[in-house]
Design a protein around this motif. Structure first.
Motif, short mmCIF file in Angstrom:
data_model
loop_
_atom_site.label_atom_id
_atom_site.label_comp_id
_atom_site.label_asym_id
_atom_site.label_seq_id
_atom_site.Cartn_x
_atom_site.Cartn_y
_atom_site.Cartn_z
N SER A 153 0.82 -1.22 0.00
CA SER A 153 0.00 0.00 0.00
C SER A 153 0.85 1.27 0.00
O SER A 153 0.56 2.22 -0.71
CB SER A 153 -0.95 -0.01 1.19
N LEU A 154 1.94 1.27 0.78
CA LEU A 154 2.74 2.50 0.86
C LEU A 154 3.41 2.80 -0.48
O LEU A 154 3.48 3.94 -0.93
CB LEU A 154 3.78 2.39 1.97
N LEU A 155 3.86 1.71 -1.12
CA LEU A 155 4.52 1.88 -2.41
C LEU A 155 3.57 2.47 -3.44
O LEU A 155 3.91 3.38 -4.21
CB LEU A 155 5.00 0.50 -2.88
N LEU A 156 2.33 1.95 -3.42
CA LEU A 156 1.33 2.46 -4.35
C LEU A 156 1.04 3.94 -4.05
O LEU A 156 0.93 4.76 -4.95
CB LEU A 156 0.06 1.63 -4.24
N ALA A 157 0.95 4.24 -2.74
CA ALA A 157 0.69 5.64 -2.36
C ALA A 157 1.81 6.53 -2.87
O ALA A 157 1.57 7.62 -3.40
CB ALA A 157 0.55 5.75 -0.85
N ILE A 158 3.04 6.06 -2.75
CA ILE A 158 4.18 6.85 -3.23
C ILE A 158 4.07 7.06 -4.74
O ILE A 158 4.27 8.16 -5.26
CB ILE A 158 5.51 6.16 -2.87
N ALA A 159 3.68 5.98 -5.43
CA ALA A 159 3.55 6.10 -6.89
C ALA A 159 2.47 7.12 -7.24
O ALA A 159 2.66 7.94 -8.14
CB ALA A 159 3.23 4.73 -7.49
N ILE A 160 1.35 7.06 -6.52
CA ILE A 160 0.27 8.00 -6.82
C ILE A 160 0.71 9.43 -6.55
O ILE A 160 0.47 10.34 -7.34
CB ILE A 160 -0.98 7.65 -5.98
N VAL A 161 1.41 9.63 -5.42
CA VAL A 161 1.89 10.98 -5.10
C VAL A 161 2.87 11.44 -6.18
O VAL A 161 2.87 12.60 -6.58
CB VAL A 161 2.55 11.01 -3.72
N ALA A 162 3.69 10.50 -6.65
CA ALA A 162 4.66 10.87 -7.67
C ALA A 162 3.96 11.38 -8.92
O ALA A 162 4.44 12.29 -9.59
CB ALA A 162 5.56 9.69 -8.01
N VAL A 163 2.79 10.78 -9.22
CA VAL A 163 2.06 11.22 -10.40
C VAL A 163 1.35 12.55 -10.13
O VAL A 163 1.40 13.47 -10.95
CB VAL A 163 1.03 10.14 -10.81
N LEU A 164 0.69 12.64 -8.97
CA LEU A 164 -0.11 13.84 -8.68
C LEU A 164 0.75 15.02 -8.25
O LEU A 164 0.32 16.16 -8.34
CB LEU A 164 -1.11 13.53 -7.58
N GLY A 165 1.92 14.75 -7.75
CA GLY A 165 2.74 15.83 -7.19
C GLY A 165 2.64 15.80 -5.68
O GLY A 165 1.63 15.35 -5.13
N THR A 166 3.67 16.28 -5.01
CA THR A 166 3.65 16.22 -3.56
C THR A 166 2.70 17.26 -3.00
O THR A 166 2.31 18.20 -3.68
CB THR A 166 5.05 16.46 -2.98
N GLY A 167 2.36 17.06 -1.74
CA GLY A 167 1.42 17.97 -1.10
C GLY A 167 0.47 17.16 -0.23
O GLY A 167 0.24 15.98 -0.48
N LEU A 168 -0.04 17.80 0.81
CA LEU A 168 -0.86 17.08 1.77
C LEU A 168 -2.12 16.52 1.12
O LEU A 168 -2.48 15.37 1.32
CB LEU A 168 -1.21 18.00 2.93
N ILE A 169 -2.78 17.33 0.28
CA ILE A 169 -4.04 16.90 -0.33
C ILE A 169 -3.79 15.67 -1.21
O ILE A 169 -4.53 14.69 -1.17
CB ILE A 169 -4.64 18.05 -1.17
N ASN A 170 -2.73 15.73 -1.99
CA ASN A 170 -2.43 14.60 -2.86
C ASN A 170 -2.08 13.36 -2.06
O ASN A 170 -2.42 12.24 -2.43
CB ASN A 170 -1.29 14.94 -3.81
N ALA A 171 -1.39 13.56 -0.95
CA ALA A 171 -1.06 12.42 -0.09
C ALA A 171 -2.35 11.82 0.46
O ALA A 171 -2.50 10.59 0.51
CB ALA A 171 -0.15 12.86 1.04
#
Lengths: 310, 565
Positions: A153-171
């Motif tokens: 799950s954490l890896l997927l979350a990192i991948a999603i953040v990498a696509v969306l860009g960093t930031g609390l909302i994206n996290a």
């Protein structure tokens, strides 16, 4: 169908549900670990609500007189009275750590509730639709959930953040998305169990439409497991959010987010341990409270017990 | 034996050398005649065919670079003819990016840094025994070293990005020395009798850069206001190690000519800054992005903390700053391409001359980090680089510094002290102001020195490298013509014994040290020097390959490539 029967049946349902609810509440209040969990959580919630009143300083303001990274100064414990009191010490940017940890509780609790609410709404909808529709819809939806679950799950979350860009909302979005499959499966299994029970068939025979049956007759059955799973899920979400912030993918400085505070100070473990100790302790307590409460809820709302009562 | 090898190789019909395993890296291939310079040292005169000196010359100086020609006058004499005077030439060639490789070896490897890193063949006090990627580089002493031999048999390089981990490894005794302990740990190390701290002199600059072409920083008043809104003294006092100083100009005070006392830089004045921003029509509702990379460098150990400090300082005059952390390499690429408007960066001296600071940043068309160059900054800097007289140069640098203050392409913040730490009692340890620590002079009596630095070397042949972590590894293996004295910024003879230069500093002649051998046994001669320089200088040279092919330092030091685009 007449309006009268509807009201009658729903009040009847209410009455039937009231007693198990009260029963469950009673069991929950008596449950030891749930008690501890509720106390800690209540404490955290109070802190979060009243943070601006409790915090002695602005969490963003630099304490220009104070030395960076200085250790806690508590007057009661012998810190000279002429020095300003900083209960948790001063962080690396000369800010009052205590105030920052207090304000951090707001973020973490919001993060937990927001992500899990998001995940339950989306996941529940997917699960219900999937089970109710069946066939290829079910297949497609559930296989895609399987795919989501196959990722750590954490890896997927990192991948999603990498696509969306960093930031609390994206996290938050990322953690919400990776939490969806759990709730989708939970709701689906509940719906599958109940779908063909007689009372549902009866409702349908009385002419109730598909959505009506799904939302008013079937889904209420999923609420209890969702509460239990959701409470435990909040704990996981808080940890995931802290992990993302720790890695620099979540909250952005200077926001007082616990994970971010840990990440920024990871090199201070030996030379200024208070900088990592207090945010770490705060995360630990919050997550612990949700876990204890979740355990208590599971025991209190055990469907088998409820079944026997009904 | 070696002679027989050579003789065998000289005959085209010979099927195989007598003992193919004797000299694995240099065994001349039987199918092709060896180069004349490959004559083994054992038979320097009688077996070697006539020496053919190399010479490479630019048709004219119009191509835009510094070199006119590089020429081997005889076997041990090499002559550089320059297009314009370069008083800093000796300091430049002493930089270990310009270390000398054997010509045949270079040809064999095609100048490919990756291949050369697998099988480095230098002249230095250490040879590379192994490089386990991601874990360590192991060096072992070169028994045939021409100078003072390495004190300890083995040196191992390890690395960790985390300063806490480096210190822990040092405290637990796993490593002998570490690079860049966190400033917060200086005291711990100094108070620990088993450890010793060696501070490096502040020969660097940390600055806040602007791209003067990108809004809102295309307004000079905005930049001047920012220069007054940042409390530089506080940054130095709170975030940098003791001994660091607030910068007045772009170069540290030690570099004369180059440093200017006057005019004094803008002093911290919030109200003036705010008034100036208002006057400039600055939109206080916008969010400006401050970019930085979060890596430890000698000029700044805690970029993320300082970025937050600047963010907080600017918030006081109502400027909203968003912090943007960028991966190190991507950050450097983006700034030098001119994509970042407002950023934190620094520079550590490669050689102790003001040209190393000014020319690369403010008079370099290839470097877009500050946007369009200002002629009143660039012109005096370019002129100063071509004058030998220190007083004249200083006048020009004073002009440039006044213009730098007026235009504010960057705000100079500080010259920072950094340090290395070793176990107490290891002899010969000296911190280099140029970050170039040598391990051959260190002795600890155990036969092994373990060193932990910030990062892994990118290669073990450094002609095309810029990273200090990489350069330090190369320094143990390869040597330039002149070299920096241990722990100093003075140069001393290395592969060259002496040099002569003409009056206007355009002709530099180096006498090579006789009897120097590469690790594979080949002897050093003037053709090696020519071939090494030409592989960087001449874009059409078959050995002009490197790792990325940019040869950034060559370009920064000596201008354009020969036969470049």
């Amino acid at each position: 169908m007449s309006a009268a029967t509807l009201t009658a049946s729903s009040t009847e349902a209410n009455m039937r549900r009231m007693s198990p609810t009260r029963e469950a509440l009673r069991r929950l209040v008596k449950h030891r670990s749930a008690q501890i969990g509720m106390v800690i959580l209540g404490f955290m919630v109070l802190i979060a609500i009243f943070a601006p009143l409790i915090a002695p300083y602005d969490p963003y303001a630099r304490q220009l007189g104070a030395k960076r990274r200085s250790a806690p100064c508590i007057h009661l414990l012998g810190c000279p009275a002429d020095q300003p009191q900083h209960i948790f010490g001063i962080d690396s940017n000369s800010r009052d750590l205590f105030s920052r940890v207090l304000f951090g509780s707001r973020l973490s609790l919001q993060v937990g509730f927001a992500t899990i609410t998001f995940a339950i709404l989306i996941g529940g909808l997917i699960g219900a639709l999937s089970a109710y529709a069946g066939g290829w819809v079910d297949n497609i939806l559930m296989r895609s959930m399987d795919v989501l679950m196959a990722f750590p799950s954490l890896l997927l979350a990192i991948a999603i953040v990498a696509v969306l860009g960093t930031g609390l909302i994206n996290a938050l979005l990322a953690i919400g998305i990776v939490s969806i499959p759990r709730y989708a499966r939970l709701v689906r299994s509940t719906v599958l169990q109940v779908r063909d029970l007689e009372y549902v068939q009866a409702s349908r025979a009385l002419g109730a439409g598909g959505l009506h049956v799904l939302f008013l007759r079937i889904l209420p059955n999923a609420i209890t497991p969702l509460i239990v799973q959701g409470t435990l899920g909040i704990a996981g979400a808080i940890i995931d959010a802290a992990a993302l912030s720790f890695l620099g993918l979540g909250a952005e400085p200077p926001r007082p987010e616990w994970g971010l505070m840990l990440g920024e100070e990871k090199n201070s473990v030996f030379n200024a341990p208070h900088l990592v100790f207090f945010p770490g302790l705060a995360i630990m307590l919050t997550v612990l409270s949700f876990n204890l409460l979740g355990d208590g809820l599971r025991d209190a709302l055990d469907p088998r017990l409820r079944g026997s009562n009904a | 034996m070696v002679l027989s090898l050579l003789l065998a190789a000289c005959q085209p019909q010979a099927t195989a050398p007598a003992e193919p395993t004797a000299a694995p890296t240099t065994a001349p291939e039987p199918t092709k005649a060896p180069e004349p310079t490959k004559a083994p040292e054992a038979t320097p005169t009688e077996a070697a065919p006539a020496y053919e000196p190399m010479k490479v010359e630019a048709p004219s100086c119009d191509y835009g670079g510094e070199f006119k020609s590089i020429e081997a006058v005889d076997e041990l004499t090499v002559k550089f003819t320059l297009c314009y005077p370069d008083p800093a030439f000796l300091s430049k060639v002493a930089f270990n990016v310009f270390s000398i490789a054997d010509k045949d070896y270079l040809d064999q490897m095609g100048g490919d840094s990756v291949k050369m890193s697998d099988n480095p063949n230098g002249t230095g006090p250490y040879k590379v025994a192994s490089w386990t990627r991601g874990d360590n580089v192991t060096f072992e002493a070169n028994p045939d070293y021409w100078g003072e031999k390495a004190k300890e048999k083995t040196v191992i390089f390890r690395w960790s990005e985390q300063s806490a981990q480096r210190l822990l490894e040092l405290q637990s005794g796993n490593v002998d020395g570490i690079d860049n302990p966190a400033p917060e740990d200086f005291e711990t190390i100094q108070n620990d009798s088993t450890l010793a701290l060696y501070p490096r002199d502040p020969l660097n600059i940390f600055y806040v850069g602007f791209n003067v072409d990108l809004p809102p920083f295309n307004n000079e008043k905005v930049r001047q206001a920012f220069a007054q809104a940042i409390d530089r003294q506080r940054i130095v006092d709170e975030y940098l190690p003791v001994g660091s100083i607030v910068a007045n100009v772009f170069v540290p005070p030690a570099l004369k000519p180059g440093y200017s006392n006057t005019p004094a830089y803008y002093s911290y004045n919030k109200d003036a800054a705010k008034a100036l921003l208002t006057e400039a029509g600055f939109d206080f509702n916008q969010e400006v992005t401050l970019s930085f990379r979060n890596v430890v460098r000698s000029y700044l150990a805690t970029p993320d903390k300082v970025a937050q400090e600047i963010q907080a300082q600017l918030a006081e005059i109502g400027v909203k700053v968003k912090l943007e952390e960028v991966e190190s390499t991507a950050f450097i690429d983006a700034t030098s391409a001119g994509e970042k408007a407002f950023y934190l960066l620094g520079w550590g001296a490669d050689y102790p001359d003001a040209t190393n600071f000014y020319d690369y940043h403010f008079a370099n068309d290839a470097n877009k980090q500050f946007g369009t160059l200002f002629p009143d900054i660039a012109d005096p800097i370019r002129a100063a680089a071509k004058i030998a007289d220190p007083a004249e140069r200083q006048k020009l640098y004073d002009q440039a510094n006044a213009a730098l203050k007026e235009h504010v392409p960057m705000i100079p913040i500080s010259h920072a002290v950094s340090a290395i730490a070793f176990k107490a009692g290891e002899e010969g340890v000296a911190a280099s102001p140029l970050n170039n620590e040598k391990f051959g002079v260190i002795s600890n009596g155990t036969g092994k020195i373990v060193w932990m630095q910030n990062g892994e070397p990118a290669a073990l042949w450094c002609s095309d490298e810029t990273d200090g972590e990489t350069l330090r590894a190369c320094l143990q293996v390869w040597e330039p013509l002149y070299d920096y004295k241990v722990g100093s910024v003075e140069v001393e003879p290395a592969l060259a014994e002496s040099y002569t230069v003409n009056a206007d500093a355009t002709e530099w002649v180096f006498k090579l040290r006789p009897g120097v051998k590469f690790h594979n046994g080949a002897a050093l001669d003037a053709n090696d020097v020519v071939a090494t320089f030409v592989s960087q200088w001449d874009a059409k040279d078959p050995n002009h390959k490197g790792r990325t092919g940019t040869f950034e330092y060559f370009g920064a030091f000596f201008g354009k490539f020969l036969n470049g685009e």
